[in-house]
Write a protein that holds these residues in place. Sequence first.
Motif, PDB file in Angstrom:
ATOM      1  N   GLU A  81      18.628   0.566 -22.696  1.00 35.31           N
ATOM      2  CA  GLU A  81      17.661  -0.214 -21.926  1.00 35.31           C
ATOM      3  C   GLU A  81      16.558   0.684 -21.359  1.00 35.31           C
ATOM      4  N   SER A  82      16.927   1.870 -20.917  1.00 32.71           N
ATOM      5  CA  SER A  82      15.944   2.808 -20.375  1.00 32.71           C
ATOM      6  C   SER A  82      14.958   3.256 -21.444  1.00 32.71           C
ATOM      7  N   LEU A  83      15.459   3.529 -22.629  1.00 38.29           N
ATOM      8  CA  LEU A  83      14.572   3.922 -23.726  1.00 38.29           C
ATOM      9  C   LEU A  83      13.660   2.770 -24.121  1.00 38.29           C
ATOM     10  N   LEU A 105      14.199   5.628 -14.758  1.00 41.96           N
ATOM     11  CA  LEU A 105      15.315   5.847 -13.834  1.00 41.96           C
ATOM     12  C   LEU A 105      15.852   4.538 -13.267  1.00 41.96           C
ATOM     13  N   GLN A 106      14.937   3.653 -12.866  1.00 35.14           N
ATOM     14  CA  GLN A 106      15.377   2.385 -12.304  1.00 35.14           C
ATOM     15  C   GLN A 106      16.149   1.561 -13.332  1.00 35.14           C
ATOM     16  N   THR A 107      15.673   1.553 -14.573  1.00 33.25           N
ATOM     17  CA  THR A 107      16.364   0.793 -15.613  1.00 33.25           C
ATOM     18  C   THR A 107      17.695   1.451 -15.963  1.00 33.25           C
ATOM     19  N   PHE A 108      17.753   2.765 -15.926  1.00 31.90           N
ATOM     20  CA  PHE A 108      19.024   3.450 -16.175  1.00 31.90           C
ATOM     21  C   PHE A 108      20.056   3.064 -15.120  1.00 31.90           C
ATOM     22  N   LEU A 109      19.647   3.003 -13.868  1.00 33.96           N
ATOM     23  CA  LEU A 109      20.583   2.697 -12.783  1.00 33.96           C
ATOM     24  C   LEU A 109      20.909   1.211 -12.657  1.00 33.96           C
ATOM     25  N   PHE A 110      19.903   0.349 -12.847  1.00 31.34           N
ATOM     26  CA  PHE A 110      20.090  -1.075 -12.566  1.00 31.34           C
ATOM     27  C   PHE A 110      20.050  -1.964 -13.802  1.00 31.34           C
TER      28      PHE A 110
END
Length: 129
Positions: A81-83, A105-110
């Motif tokens: 999702e982050s990529l 970073l936000q997409t990696f975490l959430f």
Amino acid sequence: MVVTKSEAGRAASAYFRPARRLPALVTVLALGYMAWVVFWPQSVPYQSLGPLGLFTQYLVDHHHTLLHSGYWLAWLIHVGESLYAMFLCKSKGITNGRAQLLWFLQTFLFGIASLSILIAYRPKRQKQT
């Protein structure tokens, strides 16, 4: 206040919005609970968690390998999702490095709690004159 085209373009290139709190909180709690169950199953108070605890204890006792694989799969999905968020940033004209890093970073975490905001973003198209 009058905004020039160059200012509007700069604002679009640095677009970032924080994830909504409730979906982000649910994601963090779910991943945290899963990590607790996968790595420290002996410390989980299953009886105090009601039906969730009973179900979790069953999974730990009978399908721990599946839980472990599911945990790492969830993080792998967050990486994907982050990529994809980085791809969306470029395709939507978000070129500011700081904004791209924040989206990553936000997409990696959430996860989808963040990605859905970026997917919904529609940059204003400038008229060609």
